[in-house]
Design a protein around this motif. Structure first.
Motif, PDB file in Angstrom:
ATOM      1  N   LEU A   1       3.845  -7.763 -12.172  1.00 53.82           N
ATOM      2  CA  LEU A   1       2.579  -7.085 -11.880  1.00 53.82           C
ATOM      3  C   LEU A   1       2.680  -6.281 -10.592  1.00 53.82           C
ATOM      4  N   PRO A   2       1.963  -5.181 -10.516  1.00 55.32           N
ATOM      5  CA  PRO A   2       1.901  -4.454  -9.236  1.00 55.32           C
ATOM      6  C   PRO A   2       1.137  -5.300  -8.225  1.00 55.32           C
ATOM      7  N   LEU A   3       1.371  -5.057  -6.960  1.00 56.34           N
ATOM      8  CA  LEU A   3       0.737  -5.862  -5.921  1.00 56.34           C
ATOM      9  C   LEU A   3      -0.784  -5.840  -6.014  1.00 56.34           C
ATOM     10  N   SER A   4      -1.350  -4.712  -6.440  1.00 56.38           N
ATOM     11  CA  SER A   4      -2.810  -4.598  -6.470  1.00 56.38           C
ATOM     12  C   SER A   4      -3.461  -5.519  -7.487  1.00 56.38           C
ATOM     13  N   LEU A   5      -2.709  -6.018  -8.474  1.00 58.62           N
ATOM     14  CA  LEU A   5      -3.276  -6.912  -9.476  1.00 58.62           C
ATOM     15  C   LEU A   5      -2.912  -8.373  -9.206  1.00 58.62           C
ATOM     16  N   LEU A   6      -2.181  -8.624  -8.145  1.00 57.57           N
ATOM     17  CA  LEU A   6      -1.873  -9.991  -7.715  1.00 57.57           C
ATOM     18  C   LEU A   6      -2.926 -10.420  -6.678  1.00 57.57           C
ATOM     19  N   PRO A   7      -2.973 -11.689  -6.326  1.00 58.15           N
ATOM     20  CA  PRO A   7      -3.992 -12.140  -5.367  1.00 58.15           C
ATOM     21  C   PRO A   7      -3.984 -11.305  -4.093  1.00 58.15           C
ATOM     22  N   THR A   8      -5.161 -10.997  -3.613  1.00 60.13           N
ATOM     23  CA  THR A   8      -5.270 -10.086  -2.464  1.00 60.13           C
ATOM     24  C   THR A   8      -4.648 -10.657  -1.189  1.00 60.13           C
ATOM     25  N   SER A   9      -4.560 -11.979  -1.102  1.00 55.42           N
ATOM     26  CA  SER A   9      -3.980 -12.594   0.109  1.00 55.42           C
ATOM     27  C   SER A   9      -2.477 -12.847  -0.033  1.00 55.42           C
ATOM     28  N   LEU A  10      -1.845 -12.281  -1.062  1.00 50.79           N
ATOM     29  CA  LEU A  10      -0.447 -12.563  -1.376  1.00 50.79           C
ATOM     30  C   LEU A  10       0.463 -12.438  -0.153  1.00 50.79           C
TER      31      LEU A  10
ATOM     32  N   GLU B   1       3.715   4.281  -9.413  1.00 48.73           N
ATOM     33  CA  GLU B   1       2.576   3.614  -8.778  1.00 48.73           C
ATOM     34  C   GLU B   1       2.949   2.190  -8.397  1.00 48.73           C
ATOM     35  N   HIS B   2       3.667   1.530  -9.284  1.00 48.97           N
ATOM     36  CA  HIS B   2       4.098   0.141  -9.066  1.00 48.97           C
ATOM     37  C   HIS B   2       4.996   0.047  -7.832  1.00 48.97           C
ATOM     38  N   VAL B   3       6.027   0.869  -7.792  1.00 45.97           N
ATOM     39  CA  VAL B   3       7.002   0.821  -6.700  1.00 45.97           C
ATOM     40  C   VAL B   3       6.378   1.249  -5.372  1.00 45.97           C
ATOM     41  N   LEU B   4       5.578   2.297  -5.411  1.00 42.97           N
ATOM     42  CA  LEU B   4       5.017   2.822  -4.164  1.00 42.97           C
ATOM     43  C   LEU B   4       4.008   1.873  -3.528  1.00 42.97           C
ATOM     44  N   GLU B   5       3.306   1.083  -4.349  1.00 42.62           N
ATOM     45  CA  GLU B   5       2.429   0.070  -3.768  1.00 42.62           C
ATOM     46  C   GLU B   5       3.222  -0.890  -2.885  1.00 42.62           C
ATOM     47  N   ALA B   6       4.395  -1.301  -3.378  1.00 41.50           N
ATOM     48  CA  ALA B   6       5.236  -2.217  -2.603  1.00 41.50           C
ATOM     49  C   ALA B   6       5.860  -1.512  -1.401  1.00 41.50           C
ATOM     50  N   TRP B   7       6.302  -0.271  -1.607  1.00 39.85           N
ATOM     51  CA  TRP B   7       6.927   0.491  -0.524  1.00 39.85           C
ATOM     52  C   TRP B   7       5.982   0.622   0.675  1.00 39.85           C
TER      53      TRP B   7
END
Length: 605
Positions: free
Chosen positions: A151-160, A215-221
């Protein structure tokens, strides 16, 4: 249709009707699977994901949780194993006895299970094999928990990132797409007739689960500098695995000795990893979940390439470590080189030259492999490029001796050496000190033969046809190319007293005459009977059956495919069976363009 799932999942959801989106339905092997796009970035999922999305988003985290997050097919499995070993005090016994999916479960797996086109019984087998499979089961796992997610970071728990450690791995999207394509084929998710070209269209149009890729990669970047985030590139991990291991260890506050790093690097070595039953999921083939003709861990290696010198010669990057040693190699006055662009009649010429120069010693020629009598100078830089099963590479290294530059340097005189390198990358004193036989062949026949050679070695994807390969050839994206730069370097030296320049077409048209030319070049006198005997020895049908030259043993260790042959056809002009009208016209134009300012011409045979 847009909707919101619940108050505790703050994302709009668009349900995709397959009737209104036939391009999605057309790809799938199952007409019943529907899809949805989630959030402002329109992440694409099977609609079953929606039922668990709020539970994941609101999942209770622990301070000792570790997540490996990737876009699919980005080196996830290798990274999971690396992280788990580092964080669990190098407990290889447990790693061996417990499947990775138990030690490091896939967070959203339960939403994927129904996407698969399996019987109820197969789904039950999968659920049991992949425990823990549900969010509830993962939540009950004892600490410390190791969790995988695509999952992209935005769909994982917000406090991850504030509560847990996260390792994110990114990979070149072109490699991701190829690997994803074969993964979906392995799991019977795509229709058998769909080819990669079609799949690529789905990939770049964001119609692949977990996309859009960027979008997935850039969220993490954007989060790469967070102290709880380690952002890795798959290419860097595979290029220097020990360094990647140390980076992971440092991230988790672990200290590893050099021996521990080397042991883990060996554990993660692709050939070992592929055979590791705790990670390779081969049991899913036994239960019909995976197709029998594929593998979960498929290739895993990125062969990188480099261009060398002013003429931009194209090589696997491994060649660079060898290039200085070759260029500065100590030569001897009784050395003999056969130099060709690949697939230009090299093997035949090696055998011809060796027999002529060794007093027609057919007994030794029969009992000693040509690769031992006449080694391939730069082979050691090619070995890692080939794909083979099990311990094939190690067997190959033992069978093909001498293999390294050092071993070739230690050979007794006189040495006979084969090379596909252009003259400019061989020792500068080559023609002044040694004898060189260079063979050129019509590039259209070379390309056909090279195509089948690469297929034999499993270097090309099975679906790639010759027309596709030809585009690589003429754009100089084939090892040892550009073709014409290679040949013309030798052509310019054809009148040097230590150079014999031959055309493959002339050799095959009149083999006795070619034998005499070679004998004269080496100052040897052969009787008519000796010439006839060598011509018979070199006759294609006899040559193809000659075990000292045909490399058939490489099929037995998985280096060569079982349905091909190293010595294939050997005829001139066979390219006409493979070129359509458009390709023939293109070839004529390409040849004319490259020869316009030279006196080089192919023989009219």
């Amino acid at each position: 249709m847009d909707c919101k799932l619940s108050n505790d999942f703050p994302f709009e959801v668009e349900i995709l009707n397959t009737k209104e989106n036939p391009e999605i339905k057309d790809y799938l092997n199952d007409d019943q699977v529907s899809f949805a796009r989630v959030g402002p970035k329109k992440f694409f999922f099977p609609s079953d994901f929606l039922s668990m999305a709020p539970s994941i988003y609101n999942m209770a985290l622990r301070s000792d949780d570790t997540f490996v997050v990737t876009f699919p097919k980005s080196g996830t499995t290798m990274t999971q194993e690396l992280v788990w070993i580092v964080c669990n005090n190098s407990d290889y016994e447990k790693a061996k006895s417990s499947p990775l999916n138990e030690r490091f479960p896939f967070l959203e797996l339960s939403s994927m299970v129904r996407k698969l086109s399996y019987t109820e019984n197969e789904i039950e087998v999968l659920k049991k094999a992949m425990m823990p499979v549900s969010i509830n089961e993962i939540e009950k796992m004892p600490s410390p928990r190791f969790i995988k997610s695509h999952l992209p970071l935005s769909l994982l728990p917000t406090s991850l990132l504030d509560q847990t450690k996260v390792v994110y791995v990114a990979r070149d999207p072109r490699d991701v797409a190829v690997s994803y394509y074969y993964h979906d084929k392995l799991m019977n998710l795509s229709k058998p007739e769909n080819d990669f070209k079609q799949y690529w269209k789905y990939f770049v149009s964001d119609n692949i689960s977990f996309g859009p890729y960027f979008e997935h990669v850039l969220e993490a970047w954007e989060k790469r500098n967070h102290p709880n985030m380690l952002f890795l590139f798959y290419e860097e991990v595979t290029k220097d695995l020990p360094r990647a291991i140390q980076r992971v260890a440092n991230f988790f506050g672990k200290t590893l000795s050099d021996d521990q790093v080397n042991k883990l690097a060996d554990h993660l070595d692709f050939d070992n990893f592929k055979k590791n039953k705790s990670v390779n999921l081969e049991y899913l083939q036994e239960n019909g979940i995976f197709r029998s003709d594929g593998a979960f861990i498929r290739k895993g290696k990125n062969i990188s390439f480099a261009r060398v010198g002013s003429k931009m010669y194209f090589f696997p990057k491994d060649f660079l470590s060898l290039a200085p040693s070759i260029y500065n190699m100590a030569l001897r006055s009784d050395d003999t080189f056969v130099v060709t662009f690949p697939k230009s009649g090299t093997t035949m010429t090696q055998e011809l030259v060796w027999i002529v120069c060794n007093n027609s010693d057919y007994e030794k020629a029969k009992s000693t492999a040509l690769s031992t009598r006449f080694p391939f100078l730069e082979l050691s830089s090619m070995v890692r490029k080939v794909s083979c099963t099990g311990n094939g590479i190690e067997i190959l290294k033992k069978l093909i001796v001498p293999l390294t530059i050092k071993q070739i340097e230690e050979m007794p005189s006189p040495r006979f050496i084969k090379s596909h390198l252009p003259l400019s990358l061989l020792p500068p004193s080559l023609l002044d000190k040694t004898k060189v036989v260079y063979v050129a062949r019509d590039p259209r026949d070379v390309a056909v033969s090279y195509y089948y050679h690469d297929k034999l070695l499993n270097l090309t994807e099975p679906e790639n046809d010759f027309k596709h390969y030809w585009k690589y050839f003429v754009s100089d994206n084939i090892s040892f190319g550009p073709y014409f730069e290679h040949v013309l370097e030798a052509w310019k030296k054809r009148n040097h007293p230590n150079m014999l320049f031959l055309f493959y077409e002339e050799i095959t048209k009149n083999l006795p005459r070619a034998i005499q030319r070679v004998a004269n070049f080496f100052g040897k006198t052969l009787s008519d009977d000796q010439v006839d005997k060598l011509a018979d020895h070199m006759d294609f049908d006899n040559f193809k059956k000659n075990k000292s030259v045909n490399l058939e043993y490489l099929k037995e260790i998985g280096i060569f495919r079982s349905d091909g042959a190293f010595i294939r056809k050997g005829k001139s002009g066979g390219w006409r069976d493979y070129f359509d009208e458009e390709m023939s016209a293109q070839a004529d134009e390409w040849i004319a363009k490259n020869l316009q300012d030279t006196d080089f011409r192919f023989p009219d045979c």
